[in-house]
Enzyme design. Structure first.
Site, PDB file in Angstrom:
ATOM      1  N   GLY A 233       0.819  -1.214   0.000  1.00 34.64           N
ATOM      2  CA  GLY A 233       0.000   0.000   0.000  1.00 34.64           C
ATOM      3  C   GLY A 233       0.857   1.269   0.000  1.00 34.64           C
ATOM      4  O   GLY A 233       1.730   1.429   0.850  1.00 34.64           O
TER       5      GLY A 233
ATOM      6  N   GLY B  60      -0.325   4.383   0.430  1.00 37.90           N
ATOM      7  CA  GLY B  60      -1.192   5.452   0.948  1.00 37.90           C
ATOM      8  C   GLY B  60      -0.402   6.309   1.935  1.00 37.90           C
ATOM      9  O   GLY B  60       0.830   6.377   1.887  1.00 37.90           O
ATOM     10  N   PHE B  61      -1.130   6.954   2.861  1.00 34.69           N
ATOM     11  CA  PHE B  61      -0.473   7.866   3.802  1.00 34.69           C
ATOM     12  C   PHE B  61       0.623   7.162   4.607  1.00 34.69           C
ATOM     13  O   PHE B  61       1.712   7.691   4.788  1.00 34.69           O
ATOM     14  CB  PHE B  61      -1.506   8.464   4.760  1.00 34.69           C
ATOM     15  N   GLY B  62       0.322   5.930   5.082  1.00 34.33           N
ATOM     16  CA  GLY B  62       1.290   5.218   5.920  1.00 34.33           C
ATOM     17  C   GLY B  62       2.427   4.642   5.103  1.00 34.33           C
ATOM     18  O   GLY B  62       3.614   4.901   5.379  1.00 34.33           O
TER      19      GLY B  62
ATOM     20  N   GLU C 210     -19.216  16.990   4.477  1.00 35.78           N
ATOM     21  CA  GLU C 210     -18.499  17.772   3.465  1.00 35.78           C
ATOM     22  C   GLU C 210     -19.183  17.645   2.098  1.00 35.78           C
ATOM     23  O   GLU C 210     -19.360  18.632   1.381  1.00 35.78           O
ATOM     24  CB  GLU C 210     -17.029  17.326   3.399  1.00 35.78           C
TER      25      GLU C 210
ATOM     26  N   ASP D 288      -4.913   2.721   8.830  1.00 35.88           N
ATOM     27  CA  ASP D 288      -6.318   2.328   8.972  1.00 35.88           C
ATOM     28  C   ASP D 288      -6.498   0.838   9.237  1.00 35.88           C
ATOM     29  O   ASP D 288      -7.458   0.425   9.898  1.00 35.88           O
ATOM     30  CB  ASP D 288      -7.082   2.656   7.676  1.00 35.88           C
TER      31      ASP D 288
ATOM     32  N   ALA E  35      -5.646  10.126   8.705  1.00 39.15           N
ATOM     33  CA  ALA E  35      -4.300  10.202   8.141  1.00 39.15           C
ATOM     34  C   ALA E  35      -3.198  10.414   9.194  1.00 39.15           C
ATOM     35  O   ALA E  35      -2.147   9.765   9.109  1.00 39.15           O
ATOM     36  CB  ALA E  35      -4.264  11.298   7.083  1.00 39.15           C
TER      37      ALA E  35
HETATM   38  C1  LIG Z   1     -13.498  10.447   1.499  1.00 39.52           C
HETATM   39  C2  LIG Z   1     -12.473  10.405   2.602  1.00 39.52           C
HETATM   40  C3  LIG Z   1     -12.170  11.551   3.299  1.00 39.52           C
HETATM   41  C4  LIG Z   1     -11.227  11.519   4.317  1.00 39.52           C
HETATM   42  N1  LIG Z   1     -10.935  12.684   4.983  1.00 39.52           N
HETATM   43  C5  LIG Z   1      -9.979  12.681   5.927  1.00 39.52           C
HETATM   44  C6  LIG Z   1      -9.594  13.896   6.579  1.00 39.52           C
HETATM   45  O1  LIG Z   1     -10.145  14.958   6.278  1.00 39.52           O
HETATM   46  N2  LIG Z   1      -8.614  13.847   7.524  1.00 39.52           N
HETATM   47  C7  LIG Z   1      -7.988  12.676   7.844  1.00 39.52           C
HETATM   48  O2  LIG Z   1      -7.081  12.678   8.680  1.00 39.52           O
HETATM   49  N3  LIG Z   1      -8.338  11.508   7.270  1.00 39.52           N
HETATM   50  C8  LIG Z   1      -9.297  11.486   6.308  1.00 39.52           C
HETATM   51  N4  LIG Z   1      -9.646  10.308   5.705  1.00 39.52           N
HETATM   52  C9  LIG Z   1      -9.026   9.062   6.170  1.00 39.52           C
HETATM   53  C10 LIG Z   1      -7.609   8.902   5.621  1.00 39.52           C
HETATM   54  O3  LIG Z   1      -7.624   9.061   4.221  1.00 39.52           O
HETATM   55  C11 LIG Z   1      -7.083   7.532   6.011  1.00 39.52           C
HETATM   56  O4  LIG Z   1      -7.076   7.463   7.424  1.00 39.52           O
HETATM   57  C12 LIG Z   1      -5.676   7.301   5.496  1.00 39.52           C
HETATM   58  O5  LIG Z   1      -5.674   7.299   4.087  1.00 39.52           O
HETATM   59  C13 LIG Z   1      -5.121   5.979   6.015  1.00 39.52           C
HETATM   60  O6  LIG Z   1      -3.849   5.765   5.480  1.00 39.52           O
HETATM   61  P1  LIG Z   1      -3.358   4.288   5.163  1.00 39.52           P
HETATM   62  O7  LIG Z   1      -1.950   4.407   4.702  1.00 39.52           O
HETATM   63  O8  LIG Z   1      -3.661   3.401   6.299  1.00 39.52           O
HETATM   64  O9  LIG Z   1      -4.286   3.794   3.961  1.00 39.52           O
HETATM   65  P2  LIG Z   1      -4.570   4.450   2.558  1.00 39.52           P
HETATM   66  O10 LIG Z   1      -4.079   5.846   2.489  1.00 39.52           O
HETATM   67  O11 LIG Z   1      -5.992   4.191   2.266  1.00 39.52           O
HETATM   68  O12 LIG Z   1      -3.675   3.584   1.566  1.00 39.52           O
HETATM   69  C14 LIG Z   1      -3.920   2.237   1.303  1.00 39.52           C
HETATM   70  C15 LIG Z   1      -3.292   1.884  -0.026  1.00 39.52           C
HETATM   71  O13 LIG Z   1      -3.346   0.467  -0.183  1.00 39.52           O
HETATM   72  C16 LIG Z   1      -3.716   0.160  -1.511  1.00 39.52           C
HETATM   73  N5  LIG Z   1      -4.384  -1.150  -1.505  1.00 39.52           N
HETATM   74  C17 LIG Z   1      -5.386  -1.571  -0.684  1.00 39.52           C
HETATM   75  N6  LIG Z   1      -5.717  -2.839  -0.944  1.00 39.52           N
HETATM   76  C18 LIG Z   1      -4.908  -3.241  -1.955  1.00 39.52           C
HETATM   77  C19 LIG Z   1      -4.768  -4.459  -2.678  1.00 39.52           C
HETATM   78  N7  LIG Z   1      -5.511  -5.550  -2.398  1.00 39.52           N
HETATM   79  N8  LIG Z   1      -3.842  -4.528  -3.655  1.00 39.52           N
HETATM   80  C20 LIG Z   1      -3.085  -3.447  -3.951  1.00 39.52           C
HETATM   81  N9  LIG Z   1      -3.158  -2.281  -3.307  1.00 39.52           N
HETATM   82  C21 LIG Z   1      -4.055  -2.177  -2.313  1.00 39.52           C
HETATM   83  C22 LIG Z   1      -4.650   1.304  -1.908  1.00 39.52           C
HETATM   84  O14 LIG Z   1      -4.678   1.454  -3.312  1.00 39.52           O
HETATM   85  C23 LIG Z   1      -4.027   2.500  -1.205  1.00 39.52           C
HETATM   86  O15 LIG Z   1      -3.118   3.190  -2.026  1.00 39.52           O
HETATM   87  C24 LIG Z   1     -10.579  10.311   4.664  1.00 39.52           C
HETATM   88  C25 LIG Z   1     -10.892   9.146   3.960  1.00 39.52           C
HETATM   89  C26 LIG Z   1     -11.822   9.197   2.921  1.00 39.52           C
HETATM   90  C27 LIG Z   1     -12.147   7.938   2.155  1.00 39.52           C
END
Ligand SMILES: Cc1cc2nc3c(=O)[nH]c(=O)nc-3n(C[C@H](O)[C@H](O)[C@H](O)COP(=O)(O)OP(=O)(O)OC[C@H]3O[C@@H](n4cnc5c(N)ncnc54)[C@H](O)[C@@H]3O)c2cc1C
Length: 423
Positions: free
Chosen positions: A7, A9-11, A167, A297, A314
């Site tokens: 992944g 994403g943010f993490g 929002e 997450d 995030a």
């Molecule tokens: C609409 C919306 C609004 C939000 N607003 C806010 C906000 O205002 N403030 C805030 O702090 N947080 C907000 N969040 C929450 C925040 O985006 C998440 O807490 C954050 O992205 C978590 O980071 P992460 O690295 O755990 O996962 P993510 O950033 O979700 O990254 C996960 C990554 O894993 C990849 N992935 C997942 N499953 C697979 C798979 N099977 N195969 C390949 N790749 C995969 C995805 O493509 C993604 O790139 C919001 C979320 C959403 C959906």
């Protein structure tokens, strides 16, 4: 050290950036997309205020000068913790250390009708699909002579009174006020209804009483019909049925009412906590393992101040990634790892133009209105990846603020969901 990060994403991205060019660590990030998504601004893509590319950042660009980080675009299918391998739809990858940072996706709670007909917003593509549906409904409204069908096309139902639902419904209400009547002068927009359904007793339930109350006032001021204690029972693509029997005809239901962790197959069910999250210890080690971590997450960590796990936001993902980078470097040097403590700097949500709410825990402060809105904008601008993206988002916001308009109300049919194309 062969480090595999699932992944970007943010993490996952933060972790890889902190370990970028560190000698002795060979990193591969696997993601289904070749870009990082800035999820907090999805709602602005969905409401035609921002272009999708403004909130997406190519993962490869972040590592142009990297000697040790490689990207693979693939669907993660399974983890084999015995042979230390991750199996994707493309290849298998072995690891010494694995970091699961796959985030969360929409939870329809098993309701197949909802899954088929309601629009989620958990990826850039879904935000675009939503934008297209939103605009297409008004195009369709011009072609109908049937009053019931017209009303159905002009009723929009947002489910979930958390930050995303608030929002989105605020932004749609602003489109109704400033933009849509100019685009579609033939339609009577006094008939357009935006419903926000919330099953609990208030909107923004996770925020302070004051912010929650403010959000309700702001939404009502914008003309959103907020229904609290309203439990959606079903949606068949034509009518929303509430638990109390109320029927709302609508061609567009937006589902912002639940998420569940994206756990790849291969994780023992005993390690799965509420919300489909993986149980981790204070060092983000998956419980009982010494070479697999989970962050963000997807990770469920109990802390004294957060006995039901951290909020899925995030800053948690970013802070866990930052500490894990340090701990991984310490691990290689034989030093002691530090446990995670979440530094909660507060929460905020925006409702519309000049309207936002902010909660700060230390010193305890709750405020709303224009100042809160400025803070919300400043913080989001800082967090967006890439100078170009920051510049474009800022200029777009400035343009929208001055002109009361957005210029992205375009329909690219290819983005439609399959069921929509077939209709
Ligand atoms: C609409 C919306 C609004 C939000 N607003 C806010 C906000 O205002 N403030 C805030 O702090 N947080 C907000 N969040 C929450 C925040 O985006 C998440 O807490 C954050 O992205 C978590 O980071 P992460 O690295 O755990 O996962 P993510 O950033 O979700 O990254 C996960 C990554 O894993 C990849 N992935 C997942 N499953 C697979 C798979 N099977 N195969 C390949 N790749 C995969 C995805 O493509 C993604 O790139 C919001 C979320 C959403 C959906």
């Amino acid at each position: 050290m062969k480090l595999l990060i699932l992944g970007g994403g943010f993490g996952g991205l933060r972790l890889a950036r902190l370990l970028n060019n560190k000698p002795g660590i060979d990193i591969t990030i696997i993601d289904r997309f070749n870009y990082h998504q800035f999820q907090p601004l999805f709602y602005q893509v969905a409401t035609a205020a921002l272009d999708a590319s403004n909130i997406s950042f190519p993962l490869r660009k972040a590592f142009h000068n990297s000697k040790n980080v490689r990207i693979r675009m693939a669907e993660i299918e399974r983890i084999d913790t015995v042979t230390k391998q991750v199996i994707t739809n493309e290849d298998s990858y072995s690891y010494d250390y694995l970091v699961i940072a796959t985030g969360a996706s929409t939870n329809f709670f098993g309701n197949k009708n909802l899954e088929q007909h309601a629009f989620p917003m958990k990826s850039t593509v879904e935000a675009l699909q939503l934008r297209h549906k939103l605009i297409q409904n008004f195009e369709d409204a011009l072609h109908t002579n049937d009053a019931t069908e017209l009303q159905r096309l002009m009723n929009i139902v947002v489910v979930g009174g958390g930050p995303t639902g608030v929002e989105l419904s605020g932004a749609i209400a602003e489109m109704k006020k400033y933009v849509l009547p100019k685009d579609y002068p033939e339609l009577d927009f006094s008939k357009m209804n935006i419903y926000l359904l919330e099953a609990a007793g208030k909107t923004l339930a996770a925020m302070s009483e004051q912010s929650s109350n403010n959000s309700l006032t702001y939404l009502q001021r914008l003309g959103v019909t907020v229904k609290i204690n309203a439990l959606l029972q079903d949606y068949d693509g034509e009518n929303v049925t509430l638990k109390d029997g109320t029927l709302i005809p609508s061609k567009l239901v937006i589902w912002a009412a639940g998420i569940k962790g994206n756990i790849p197959a291969g994780i023992d069910p005993s390690l799965v906590a509420r919300g489909n999250r993986i149980k981790v210890d204070a060092f983000n080690f998956v419980q009982g393992m010494n070479n697999v971590f989970a962050i963000g997450d997807i990770a469920y960590m109990e802390e004294e101040a957060f006995p039901n796990g951290h909020p899925q936001v995030a800053p948690v993902a970013i802070q866990q990634a930052t500490l894990l980078a340090k701990n991984l470097l310490h691990l290689r040097q034989g030093k002691i790892a530090q446990p995670f403590r979440y530094n909660d700097k507060g929460a905020m949500a925006t409702v519309g133009r000049n309207l936002a709410v902010v909660d700060v825990p230390k010193p305890k402060l709750h405020f709303g209105g224009f100042f809160a809105w400025l803070i919300w904008m400043g913080l989001h601008l800082m967090l967006i990846l890439g100078v170009k993206n920051r510049f474009f988002v800022f200029t777009n916001w400035l343009y929208n603020y001055v002109t009361y308009d957005q210029s992205l109300r375009l329909i690219f049919k290819e983005f439609y969901r399959k069921d929509e194309v077939n209709n």
